[in-house]
Design an enzyme around this catalytic site. Structure first.
Site, PDB file in Angstrom:
ATOM      1  CB  CYS A 164      -0.889   0.012   1.229  1.00 52.93           C
ATOM      2  SG  CYS A 164      -1.638  -1.593   1.622  1.00 52.93           S
ATOM      3  CB  ALA A 165       3.597   1.947  -2.358  1.00 50.14           C
TER       4      ALA A 165
ATOM      5  N   PRO B 268       1.700   7.698  -0.145  1.00 53.90           N
ATOM      6  CG  PRO B 268       2.249   9.677   0.959  1.00 53.90           C
ATOM      7  CD  PRO B 268       1.586   8.344   1.169  1.00 53.90           C
ATOM      8  N   GLY B 269       4.351   7.344  -0.984  1.00 49.61           N
ATOM      9  CA  GLY B 269       5.664   6.928  -1.473  1.00 49.61           C
ATOM     10  C   GLY B 269       6.842   7.182  -0.562  1.00 49.61           C
TER      11      GLY B 269
ATOM     12  CE  LYS C 161       5.472   3.882   6.770  1.00 53.39           C
ATOM     13  NZ  LYS C 161       4.555   5.024   6.550  1.00 53.39           N
TER      14      LYS C 161
ATOM     15  CD  GLU D  65      -2.366   3.574  -2.794  1.00 53.65           C
ATOM     16  OE1 GLU D  65      -3.594   3.545  -2.598  1.00 53.65           O
ATOM     17  OE2 GLU D  65      -1.525   3.373  -1.888  1.00 53.65           O
TER      18      GLU D  65
ATOM     19  CG  ASP E 135      -8.329  -5.609  -3.984  1.00 55.38           C
ATOM     20  OD1 ASP E 135      -7.677  -5.549  -2.919  1.00 55.38           O
ATOM     21  OD2 ASP E 135      -9.557  -5.790  -4.018  1.00 55.38           O
TER      22      ASP E 135
ATOM     23  CB  CYS F 243      -0.234   6.646  10.900  1.00 59.19           C
ATOM     24  SG  CYS F 243      -1.470   6.828   9.623  1.00 59.19           S
TER      25      CYS F 243
END
Length: 339
Positions: free
Chosen positions: A141-142, A144-145, A147, A164, A195, A267
């Protein structure tokens, strides 16, 4: 000084108005029960954006002479001690105890950015993943990028798959990668909009390392929901998130090679989305075992405040004044066999 006090007052007034009472009331009830005494100091930080901090992650692919000395002049210091179990030499991140943010850099086509601004706690899942050169890595689930960029500061994967599901967020992810990663390395990266729940079936046992930075109830942003009706809807749908997170994790386990490891992160402070999901996966997947990350937690205990009483394979960063990082939950698991 007078000007900064005036500005702080103005900022306080502006931001105070935007706290969404319905979300705060919900959190108050849940987190008092789950965190006990720790909640009141966490609440003080989450509801006070003027005391939030931003870390500066340097981009190893961009030459920026003088940047580190400029950071040092402004009171920034290296965030992660060399004594950590895993800290690649090229991985450089700076933090300051003072609130505020280093100036952001604008996106310029064809030019790499020198640094990425982020919550320092969001680097802990990356350090827990311990990616080595040549490994096949999936960031499930990358967007906004941040990580994904951080993983590439640590090592050069053999193949790096950044996924994503959301089309809009996927474009954001692609732009982030273009802003930080040079062309030869971009060719090793696949960006997809699959997915995440289906990737394990589509690509079984293909990866050495998987990061599941799961969609979650983002405590920081939810507290400032501008639309109360949307906030109520979010809180109602919140119960469904743990089911999605469990399905994403199960997919990640399938995508892992035996011997491979995965890191799960959110988070949110919510137990239902954190340790409950991990317990469920450990109870339902017999080929998965917990991995002790307490050594990493000890190594960064000067920089972060952790919830006490968590198990050795997990940690929860609690925001605190002067160390306003998190919330960030991190857990690590290893796949021991195919079945």
């Amino acid at each position: 000084l007078f000007l900064s006090l005036k500005l702080e007052k103005k900022t306080k007034g502006k931001l105070q108005k935007h706290i969404c009472q319905v979300v705060l009331d919900h959190f108050e009830k849940q987190y008092t029960a789950e965190l006990g005494d720790a909640w009141s100091s966490v609440r003080d930080v989450l509801t006070s954006p003027w005391c939030w901090q931003h870390a500066v992650l340097l981009n190893r692919f961009s030459q920026s002479p003088g940047l580190e000395s400029s950071l040092a002049e402004q009171g920034y210091h290296p965030a992660f001690p060399a004594a950590l179990p895993y800290l690649p030499a090229a991985f450089r991140c700076y933090t300051s105890t003072a609130p505020g943010r280093f100036p952001a850099q604008k996106h310029q086509p064809g030019r790499l950015k020198d640094y990425y601004l982020l919550n320092a706690a969001s680097l802990l899942p990356v350090l827990a993943l311990e990616v080595q050169d040549g490994e096949d890595v999936l960031d499930l689930c990358a967007a906004p990028g941040g990580k994904s960029v951080a993983i590439l500061q640590c090592a050069c994967p053999g193949h790096f798959h950044c996924n994503e599901y959301d089309a809009l967020r996927s474009r954001w992810l692609e732009q982030t990668i273009e802003s930080f990663i040079p062309v030869p390395l971009i060719n090793l990266i696949t960006v997809s909009t699959l997915d995440g729940r289906q990737i394990g079936d589509l690509q079984p046992e293909l990866y050495d390392k998987v990061l599941v930075d799961a969609p979650c109830s983002n405590d920081r942003s939810w507290l400032f929901s501008a639309d109360p009706q949307q906030a109520v809807l979010r809180l109602m749908q919140r119960k469904e998130l743990s089911s999605l997170q469990f399905q994403l994790l199960r997919s990640a386990v399938k995508a892992l090679r035996p011997g491979g490891s995965l890191v799960y992160s959110t988070c949110t402070l919510s137990k239902a989305e954190n340790s409950d999901v991990i317990d469920l996966i450990l109870n339902s997947c017999r080929n998965v075992v917990p991995v002790d990350i307490s050594g990493m937690a000890r190594g960064v205990s000067q920089e972060f405040t952790f919830l006490r009483g968590t198990q050795q394979h997990e940690l929860l960063v609690l925001p605190e004044k002067g160390r306003a990082w998190g919330p960030m939950y991190v857990a690590k698991l290893k796949k021991v066999s195919s079945t």
